[in-house]
Design an enzyme around this catalytic site. Sequence first.
Site: not given
Ligand code: F6P
Length: 537
Positions: A200, A206, A377
């Site tokens: 977003k 990451e 289990h």
């Molecule tokens: O973990 C925090 C967060 O902002 C989440 O709310 C979101 O879903 C995720 O990181 C990934 O964010 P982005 O879609 O901006 O990479």
Amino acid sequence: MKNVNPTQTKAWQQLQLHYETIKSTHLKTLFEDENRAKTFTIDWQDFLVDYSKNRISEETRTLLLQLAEEVGLAEAIDSYFGGDAINATEGRAVMHTALRDYGDNAFAKAEVSQVKSSIQQFTDRIINGEHKGATGKKITDVVNIGIGGSDLGPVMVVEALQYYKNHLNTHFISNVDGDHVMEIIKDLDPETTLFVIVSKTFTTQETLSNATTVREWFVNALGEKAIGSHFVAVSTNLEAIQNFGIASENVFPMWNWVGGRFSLWSSVGLSIALAVGYDHFEALLKGAHEMDVHFKQAPFDNNIPVITALLSVWYNNFFGAESEAVIPYTQYLHRLPAYLQQAIMESNGKSVDRNGNLIDYETGNIIWGEPGTNSQHAFFQLIHQGTKLIPADFIGFKKSLYGNTDHHDKLMANFFAQTEALMNGKTIDEVVRELSKNGVSQKDIEQLSPFKVFSGNKPTTTILIDKLTPASLGALIAMYEHKIFVQGVIWNIYSYDQWGVELGKQLAKQVLTDFNDLENAHHDGSTQQLLTLYKKS
Ligand code: F6P
């Protein structure tokens, strides 16, 4: 939104008194009322929600509904669906429901329809092989690169709808763990792979690291020019995507009024549409919309998200239950608990109220679970005989997808038996009777029987659905989304921000920089020692 401290309401005070009168009542006693099951069941479309195995009476329900009224739930629902900026700390509306609203007056209808139709056209072309990779081959594999809401929703739904999947192989890269990336790409053929980068914000460490690594691997194999046929992106940050090297025609936009953890209905669901085809994706959206309508229109005493949320508040705030289990009796839903962990815990894990005050009551519950029967289990021992109260949702389906009745009957026999066992337990008398019947000696009976007693009185809610379809899955997810909303309203917290994830992100950046100059870094003794050891290794 009314911003009422729930503990200051009349209903809360009454619930506290009422709790004292009902806390020791056993569910078995409550079931002496032969109409109880009917009284506490909601029958809606292909869902049957039996919440009679909960530690409530009609008075409990009345008081909980009164609490909902006193905190202004009805007005809050209007604000939510009406597009008010209920995510106030980020100044945003919360309109993921608009993505599945096919009505004429739907919020942002034109933009939403336009994006949906580009998703449809794109997915059709990939699935039917019209879209070719740079070397003229059809796409066989799709890799979603994203994390949090840009991963958990898509992966959960793709797994859940495996039965409806087409020939495309779908993969998910989320963790910044380079070994994870290598394990996924090692068997992929760049000529036949499509990468969907989902972020977003397009600032997430990451996702950007994983996308960069994958891009390098890809360019090494096929060259820079091939990127256009193999990389698409989903984001609100169009500039950052362009800087990354993805052309604007390969971008699927989303909007700030869609929260990450509620975004699978948007372009974030591209990998879902690719995996199961656009029609199934749309059925998922339509199923969710049906639940939206139910939530908006059903009276609160017959409203699934409202009732399930109130039960959750009841256990969390009056019984002191810290966690809730979600146990789907289908392997297809094995990622549902993980998905709900983000949806629920990132939303309602807050300790400051909507007036900015520190809260002195419990909020967000801890969510966990695994599919049944596997979980029986694993951790059911603790739910049955441990010291903690763990209310659990049991989600089951009347029909299996492949129609194997023998297996399905066994699965569902366990499903029903567990909720009955959790409720009734087994008394010492029953244990003794059973052991003597089995010829166990008196001495052994005396020794063994205390360990074989089940106190019972463990609450469960049974969600029985006809069949796992895209539509019923959509409705189920929407049910939990609205449950989250209702709980947030009652607890007077902002459910749609996630400031709590920022500190760790900031520090991780700092640590990464400090790796280059550990001697001048400023950390506590423990962290400094660990960083030094790590860098020496
Ligand atoms: O973990 C925090 C967060 O902002 C989440 O709310 C979101 O879903 C995720 O990181 C990934 O964010 P982005 O879609 O901006 O990479």
